[in-house]
Design an enzyme around this catalytic site. Structure first.
Site, mmCIF file in Angstrom:
data_model
loop_
_atom_site.group_PDB
_atom_site.id
_atom_site.type_symbol
_atom_site.label_atom_id
_atom_site.label_comp_id
_atom_site.label_asym_id
_atom_site.label_seq_id
_atom_site.Cartn_x
_atom_site.Cartn_y
_atom_site.Cartn_z
ATOM 1 N N ASP A 186 28.611 -1.975 55.348
ATOM 2 C CA ASP A 186 29.992 -1.527 55.109
ATOM 3 C C ASP A 186 30.640 -1.022 56.398
ATOM 4 O O ASP A 186 29.957 -0.530 57.300
ATOM 5 C CB ASP A 186 29.973 -0.412 54.046
ATOM 6 N N ASN A 241 35.062 -7.678 45.512
ATOM 7 C CA ASN A 241 35.703 -8.114 46.764
ATOM 8 C C ASN A 241 36.645 -9.311 46.563
ATOM 9 O O ASN A 241 37.505 -9.575 47.406
ATOM 10 C CB ASN A 241 34.663 -8.455 47.843
HETATM 11 C C1 IPE Z 1 30.505 -2.968 49.088
HETATM 12 O O1 IPE Z 1 31.438 -2.603 50.034
HETATM 13 C C2 IPE Z 1 30.337 -4.444 49.088
HETATM 14 C C3 IPE Z 1 29.802 -5.025 50.304
HETATM 15 C C4 IPE Z 1 29.355 -4.399 51.348
HETATM 16 C C5 IPE Z 1 29.748 -6.460 50.324
HETATM 17 P P1 IPE Z 1 32.948 -2.278 49.638
HETATM 18 O O2 IPE Z 1 33.602 -1.840 50.892
HETATM 19 O O3 IPE Z 1 33.551 -3.426 48.928
HETATM 20 O O4 IPE Z 1 32.764 -1.063 48.627
HETATM 21 P P2 IPE Z 1 33.799 0.014 48.103
HETATM 22 O O5 IPE Z 1 34.915 -0.736 47.467
HETATM 23 O O6 IPE Z 1 34.267 0.798 49.282
HETATM 24 O O7 IPE Z 1 33.023 0.853 47.153
HETATM 25 C C1 IPE Z 2 32.024 -4.554 54.536
HETATM 26 O O1 IPE Z 2 33.057 -4.052 55.297
HETATM 27 C C2 IPE Z 2 32.093 -6.064 54.373
HETATM 28 C C3 IPE Z 2 32.538 -6.523 53.054
HETATM 29 C C4 IPE Z 2 32.762 -5.775 52.022
HETATM 30 C C5 IPE Z 2 32.736 -7.948 52.908
HETATM 31 P P1 IPE Z 2 34.465 -3.700 54.676
HETATM 32 O O2 IPE Z 2 35.313 -4.929 54.743
HETATM 33 O O3 IPE Z 2 34.316 -3.122 53.334
HETATM 34 O O4 IPE Z 2 35.014 -2.631 55.695
HETATM 35 P P2 IPE Z 2 35.763 -1.269 55.341
HETATM 36 O O5 IPE Z 2 34.903 -0.538 54.368
HETATM 37 O O6 IPE Z 2 37.081 -1.650 54.761
HETATM 38 O O7 IPE Z 2 35.882 -0.570 56.644
HETATM 39 MG MG MG Z 3 34.043 -1.227 52.670
#
Ligand code: IPE
Ligand code: IPE
Ligand code: MG
Length: 247
Positions: free
Chosen positions: A21, A69
């Site tokens: 993340d 996502n």
């Molecule tokens: C969780 O991350 C999913 C992945 C890392 C693929 P998100 O960034 O989508 O999670 P939330 O929405 O902050 O909980």
């Molecule tokens: C994790 O990084 C990757 C995916 C969920 C695909 P994020 O895209 O969630 O990055 P933040 O949490 O918005 O910084």
């Molecule tokens: Mg994230």
């Protein structure tokens, strides 16, 4: 002594799961688009997979794209899927060279066709590798997985292949996408968020949780080793008392 040498090879977790993340925030900090963060996250994936294989981790599951996502802006979703296709294609020879098997969990049929095909091809090409299994969680959410398992079990009861009294923890586990994999003993989440986000809810029941503030693109082999050392210093009691574990 390097961090890697501080790892006790007799106490290695068999399965490590990671919520990668913070890509978006990493990019934002640099004044760039979110996708720039995803692109830079690929290096951290490569390093982590390599580190896991080097020290002998049997299973490494990476949460790459959740069911939720899909609700992101369309251009980000499209860019992520393209990145996925490109990365899987580019990395397959390295996976083979390093004897790493690729598997995937999630609602794979919901992926764009080219992404699904690329994934299947890479899984087929690496299926006989034995050093480490890399599991990508794609279009995955734990509630989806649990409902799928319940539906399949219900169908078997309806068709009288099994009795409702046959339903046990083992039977349920064998209907999850992770059937045949050991449960993760360690779950790592980067970016300072302290939640599970619908990841492996059943399988993480007794996992040790490790959080780091680092954004995923900054995650290094040493960060991975540090998480393992932290895990090795914990006492896993599974409901028992500390004294019971010693005797
Ligand atoms: C969780 O991350 C999913 C992945 C890392 C693929 P998100 O960034 O989508 O999670 P939330 O929405 O902050 O909980
Ligand atoms: C994790 O990084 C990757 C995916 C969920 C695909 P994020 O895209 O969630 O990055 P933040 O949490 O918005 O910084
Ligand atoms: Mg994230």
């Amino acid at each position: 002594m390097s961090l890697k040498n501080k790892i006790n090879s007799a106490k290695l977790p068999k399965h490590i799961a990671i919520i990668m993340d913070g890509n978006g925030r990493w990019a934002k900090q640099k004044g760039a688009e979110r996708i720039y963060g995803h692109e830079n996250g690929v290096k951290a994936v490569r390093d982590t997979v390599e580190a896991a294989a080097e020290i002998g981790i049997e299973y490494l599951t990476l949460y790459a794209f959740s069911t939720e996502n899909w609700n992101r802006p369309k251009d980000e979703v499209v860019a992520l899927m393209q990145l996925l296709v490109h990365t899987i294609h580019a990395e397959t020879p390295t996976l083979n060279k390093n004897n790493i098997r690729l598997q995937a969990i999630g609602d794979l049929k919901s992926l764009p066709g080219n992404c699904y095909d690329e994934l299947m091809e890479a899984m087929e090409a690496t299926k006989n590798n034995t050093r480490t299994t890399l599991v990508l969680a794609l279009s995955y959410s734990s509630r989806w997985e649990i409902i799928e398992a319940v539906k399949n079990i219900a169908l078997k009861v309806e068709q009288k292949t099994i009795l409702s009294s046959d339903i046990s923890e083992d039977l349920f586990t064998s209907h999850l996408c992770t059937a045949n994999m050991p449960e993760p003993e360690l779950m790592i989440r980067t970016s300072g968020e302290h939640r599970i986000s619908n990841f492996l809810l059943w399988q993480l029941a007794y996992a040790e949780l490790y959080f780091t503030d680092k954004f995923w693109p900054d995650f290094t082999k040493d960060d991975f080793y540090e998480a393992i050392i932290d895990y090795q210093n914990r006492e896993r009691r599974f409901g028992k008392t500390s004294e019971q574990l010693i005797s």
